[in-house]
Design a protein around this motif. Structure first.
Motif, PDB file in Angstrom:
ATOM      1  N   SER A  41       0.060  11.102 -10.203  1.00 13.02           N
ATOM      2  CA  SER A  41      -1.127  11.923 -10.460  1.00 13.02           C
ATOM      3  C   SER A  41      -1.687  12.670  -9.255  1.00 13.02           C
ATOM      4  CB  SER A  41      -2.231  11.053 -11.053  1.00 13.02           C
ATOM      5  OG  SER A  41      -2.584  10.045 -10.137  1.00 13.02           O
ATOM      6  N   LEU A  42      -1.444  12.189  -8.058  1.00 14.36           N
ATOM      7  CA  LEU A  42      -2.015  12.836  -6.862  1.00 14.36           C
ATOM      8  C   LEU A  42      -0.914  13.134  -5.846  1.00 14.36           C
ATOM      9  CD1 LEU A  42      -5.196  10.640  -6.329  1.00 14.36           C
ATOM     10  CD2 LEU A  42      -5.143  13.009  -7.067  1.00 14.36           C
ATOM     11  N   PRO A  43      -0.210  14.252  -6.008  1.00 18.91           N
ATOM     12  CA  PRO A  43       0.928  14.535  -5.124  1.00 18.91           C
ATOM     13  C   PRO A  43       0.553  14.678  -3.647  1.00 18.91           C
ATOM     14  CG  PRO A  43       0.496  16.387  -6.613  1.00 18.91           C
ATOM     15  CD  PRO A  43      -0.425  15.285  -7.010  1.00 18.91           C
ATOM     16  N   HIS A  44      -0.698  14.965  -3.346  1.00 19.61           N
ATOM     17  CA  HIS A  44      -1.110  15.151  -1.950  1.00 19.61           C
ATOM     18  C   HIS A  44      -1.944  13.981  -1.419  1.00 19.61           C
ATOM     19  CE1 HIS A  44       0.519  19.130  -2.216  1.00 19.61           C
ATOM     20  NE2 HIS A  44      -0.208  19.367  -3.291  1.00 19.61           N
ATOM     21  N   ALA A  45      -1.849  12.828  -2.097  1.00 19.94           N
ATOM     22  CA  ALA A  45      -2.619  11.653  -1.671  1.00 19.94           C
ATOM     23  C   ALA A  45      -2.195  11.227  -0.271  1.00 19.94           C
ATOM     24  CB  ALA A  45      -2.421  10.516  -2.658  1.00 19.94           C
ATOM     25  N   LYS A  46      -3.155  10.770   0.490  1.00 19.36           N
ATOM     26  CA  LYS A  46      -2.923  10.311   1.862  1.00 19.36           C
ATOM     27  C   LYS A  46      -3.108   8.789   1.916  1.00 19.36           C
ATOM     28  CE  LYS A  46      -4.440  14.592   4.059  1.00 19.36           C
ATOM     29  NZ  LYS A  46      -3.490  15.317   3.326  1.00 19.36           N
ATOM     30  N   PRO A  47      -2.584   8.145   2.951  1.00 15.80           N
ATOM     31  CA  PRO A  47      -2.769   6.696   3.075  1.00 15.80           C
ATOM     32  C   PRO A  47      -4.238   6.273   3.001  1.00 15.80           C
ATOM     33  CG  PRO A  47      -1.118   7.422   4.628  1.00 15.80           C
ATOM     34  CD  PRO A  47      -1.702   8.667   3.995  1.00 15.80           C
ATOM     35  N   SER A  48      -5.130   7.091   3.561  1.00 13.94           N
ATOM     36  CA  SER A  48      -6.555   6.732   3.529  1.00 13.94           C
ATOM     37  C   SER A  48      -7.070   6.640   2.088  1.00 13.94           C
ATOM     38  CB  SER A  48      -7.381   7.736   4.336  1.00 13.94           C
ATOM     39  OG  SER A  48      -7.222   9.041   3.809  1.00 13.94           O
ATOM     40  N   THR A  49      -6.508   7.431   1.197  1.00 13.45           N
ATOM     41  CA  THR A  49      -6.896   7.377  -0.217  1.00 13.45           C
ATOM     42  C   THR A  49      -6.614   5.992  -0.778  1.00 13.45           C
ATOM     43  OG1 THR A  49      -6.310   9.717  -0.463  1.00 13.45           O
ATOM     44  CG2 THR A  49      -6.512   8.423  -2.494  1.00 13.45           C
ATOM     45  N   ILE A  50      -5.428   5.504  -0.499  1.00 13.38           N
ATOM     46  CA  ILE A  50      -5.023   4.180  -0.990  1.00 13.38           C
ATOM     47  C   ILE A  50      -5.884   3.098  -0.345  1.00 13.38           C
ATOM     48  CG2 ILE A  50      -3.162   2.449  -0.852  1.00 13.38           C
ATOM     49  CD1 ILE A  50      -2.683   4.420  -3.050  1.00 13.38           C
ATOM     50  N   TYR A  51      -6.042   3.160   0.965  1.00 13.02           N
ATOM     51  CA  TYR A  51      -6.781   2.097   1.651  1.00 13.02           C
ATOM     52  C   TYR A  51      -8.252   2.043   1.237  1.00 13.02           C
ATOM     53  CZ  TYR A  51      -2.715   0.830   4.315  1.00 13.02           C
ATOM     54  OH  TYR A  51      -1.462   0.380   4.663  1.00 13.02           O
ATOM     55  N   ARG A  52      -8.853   3.188   0.995  1.00 15.22           N
ATOM     56  CA  ARG A  52     -10.242   3.176   0.506  1.00 15.22           C
ATOM     57  C   ARG A  52     -10.317   2.562  -0.887  1.00 15.22           C
ATOM     58  NH1 ARG A  52     -10.542   8.331   3.003  1.00 15.22           N
ATOM     59  NH2 ARG A  52     -10.174   9.344   0.993  1.00 15.22           N
ATOM     60  N   ALA A  53      -9.377   2.919  -1.743  1.00 12.08           N
ATOM     61  CA  ALA A  53      -9.356   2.356  -3.095  1.00 12.08           C
ATOM     62  C   ALA A  53      -9.104   0.851  -3.044  1.00 12.08           C
ATOM     63  CB  ALA A  53      -8.294   3.050  -3.947  1.00 12.08           C
ATOM     64  N   LEU A  54      -8.157   0.424  -2.220  1.00 12.12           N
ATOM     65  CA  LEU A  54      -7.860  -1.011  -2.097  1.00 12.12           C
ATOM     66  C   LEU A  54      -9.073  -1.772  -1.570  1.00 12.12           C
ATOM     67  CD1 LEU A  54      -4.224  -0.869  -0.675  1.00 12.12           C
ATOM     68  CD2 LEU A  54      -4.923  -1.608  -2.975  1.00 12.12           C
ATOM     69  N   HIS A  55      -9.754  -1.205  -0.596  1.00  8.57           N
ATOM     70  CA  HIS A  55     -10.954  -1.844  -0.031  1.00  8.57           C
ATOM     71  C   HIS A  55     -12.002  -2.058  -1.130  1.00  8.57           C
ATOM     72  CE1 HIS A  55     -13.988  -2.951   2.883  1.00  8.57           C
ATOM     73  NE2 HIS A  55     -14.801  -2.079   2.302  1.00  8.57           N
ATOM     74  N   PHE A  56     -12.238  -1.046  -1.935  1.00  8.56           N
ATOM     75  CA  PHE A  56     -13.199  -1.145  -3.034  1.00  8.56           C
ATOM     76  C   PHE A  56     -12.753  -2.209  -4.045  1.00  8.56           C
ATOM     77  CE2 PHE A  56     -14.295  -0.050  -7.403  1.00  8.56           C
ATOM     78  CZ  PHE A  56     -15.674   0.015  -7.342  1.00  8.56           C
TER      79      PHE A  56
ATOM     80  N   ALA B 151       0.839  -1.208   0.000  1.00  8.59           N
ATOM     81  CA  ALA B 151       0.000   0.000   0.000  1.00  8.59           C
ATOM     82  C   ALA B 151       0.867   1.249   0.000  1.00  8.59           C
ATOM     83  CB  ALA B 151      -0.930  -0.009   1.210  1.00  8.59           C
ATOM     84  N   TYR B 152       1.967   1.227   0.738  1.00  9.70           N
ATOM     85  CA  TYR B 152       2.813   2.423   0.797  1.00  9.70           C
ATOM     86  C   TYR B 152       3.604   2.626  -0.498  1.00  9.70           C
ATOM     87  CZ  TYR B 152       1.334   3.704   5.375  1.00  9.70           C
ATOM     88  OH  TYR B 152       0.555   4.130   6.410  1.00  9.70           O
ATOM     89  N   ASP B 153       3.975   1.541  -1.170  1.00  9.87           N
ATOM     90  CA  ASP B 153       4.599   1.698  -2.489  1.00  9.87           C
ATOM     91  C   ASP B 153       3.581   2.258  -3.482  1.00  9.87           C
ATOM     92  OD1 ASP B 153       7.077   0.838  -1.626  1.00  9.87           O
ATOM     93  OD2 ASP B 153       6.748  -1.244  -2.256  1.00  9.87           O
ATOM     94  N   LEU B 154       2.345   1.809  -3.371  1.00  2.00           N
ATOM     95  CA  LEU B 154       1.284   2.371  -4.211  1.00  2.00           C
ATOM     96  C   LEU B 154       1.085   3.855  -3.923  1.00  2.00           C
ATOM     97  CD1 LEU B 154      -1.460  -0.399  -4.170  1.00  2.00           C
ATOM     98  CD2 LEU B 154      -0.413   0.603  -6.204  1.00  2.00           C
ATOM     99  N   LEU B 155       1.108   4.205  -2.651  1.00  2.00           N
ATOM    100  CA  LEU B 155       0.950   5.610  -2.270  1.00  2.00           C
ATOM    101  C   LEU B 155       2.058   6.461  -2.897  1.00  2.00           C
ATOM    102  CD1 LEU B 155      -0.496   7.822  -0.653  1.00  2.00           C
ATOM    103  CD2 LEU B 155       0.923   7.171   1.309  1.00  2.00           C
ATOM    104  N   ASN B 156       3.294   5.981  -2.833  1.00  2.00           N
ATOM    105  CA  ASN B 156       4.411   6.722  -3.430  1.00  2.00           C
ATOM    106  C   ASN B 156       4.239   6.858  -4.939  1.00  2.00           C
ATOM    107  OD1 ASN B 156       5.667   7.156  -0.978  1.00  2.00           O
ATOM    108  ND2 ASN B 156       6.862   5.274  -1.114  1.00  2.00           N
TER     109      ASN B 156
END
Length: 165
Positions: free
Chosen positions: A55-70, A44-49
């Motif tokens: 495309s999303l320089p200000h993405a937060k971990p919650s962004t990734i985790y919500r997308a992964l959950h979906f 998840a953290y490699d995805l965040l990086n």
């Protein structure tokens, strides 16, 4: 096996429309990034990086985790339990499938392989123990074909050289 990521994303968009679920731009981007790691799993953290640099320089971990959950809920991706990483489901077009992950300890390649009959064996064995299975994930760790051959060659060559001294 080579995949066309654009074709894959179009298929997934159609599936989401058919299921009446919203595939947001962020979810689609996370899926695209995972798709680029076709024979690898990614954390998840490699995805965040990657998301921050692509495309999303200000993405937060919650962004990734919500997308992964979906994406997990829609069965477009899998979570590799033993490594806590994610990868594209190669069989997402099938309603359900039984699979095993073969994870190379050397090159980290992950191969998803469908298997027949294992679900029945697991449920039968569980029933004998009075256990009801809600989920099962089968992961096998070892060496892939390429690493087995290169390791075998390296071991053989080093054994040969040490015997000659």
């Amino acid at each position: 096996m080579h995949i066309n990521i654009q074709t894959l994303l179009i298929q997934i968009k159609k599936i989401c429309e058919h299921r009446h679920v919203k595939l947001t731009a962020q979810r689609l981007e996370v899926l695209r990034l995972i798709s680029q790691q076709y024979h690898q799993s990614i954390s998840a953290y490699d995805l965040l990086n990657l998301l921050r640099t692509s495309s999303l320089p200000h993405a937060k971990p919650s962004t990734i985790y919500r997308a992964l959950h979906f994406l997990l809920a829609q069965r477009f991706i899998h979570r590799i339990e033993s490594t806590n990483k994610f990868m594209l489901c190669k069989y997402f077009l099938e309603l359900s499938h039984n699979f095993v992950f073969f994870i190379c300890n050397h090159c980290k390649q992950v191969t998803e392989q469908t298997i027949k009959g294992v679900e029945e064996i697991l449920h039968h064995t569980a029933k004998l123990r009075g256990f009801v299975i809600s989920n099962n994930i089968i992961e096998s760790h070892g060496l892939c074909f390429n690493c087995t051959n290169s390791t075998h060659v390296s071991i053989t060559n080093s054994s040969f050289l040490s015997q000659r001294k």
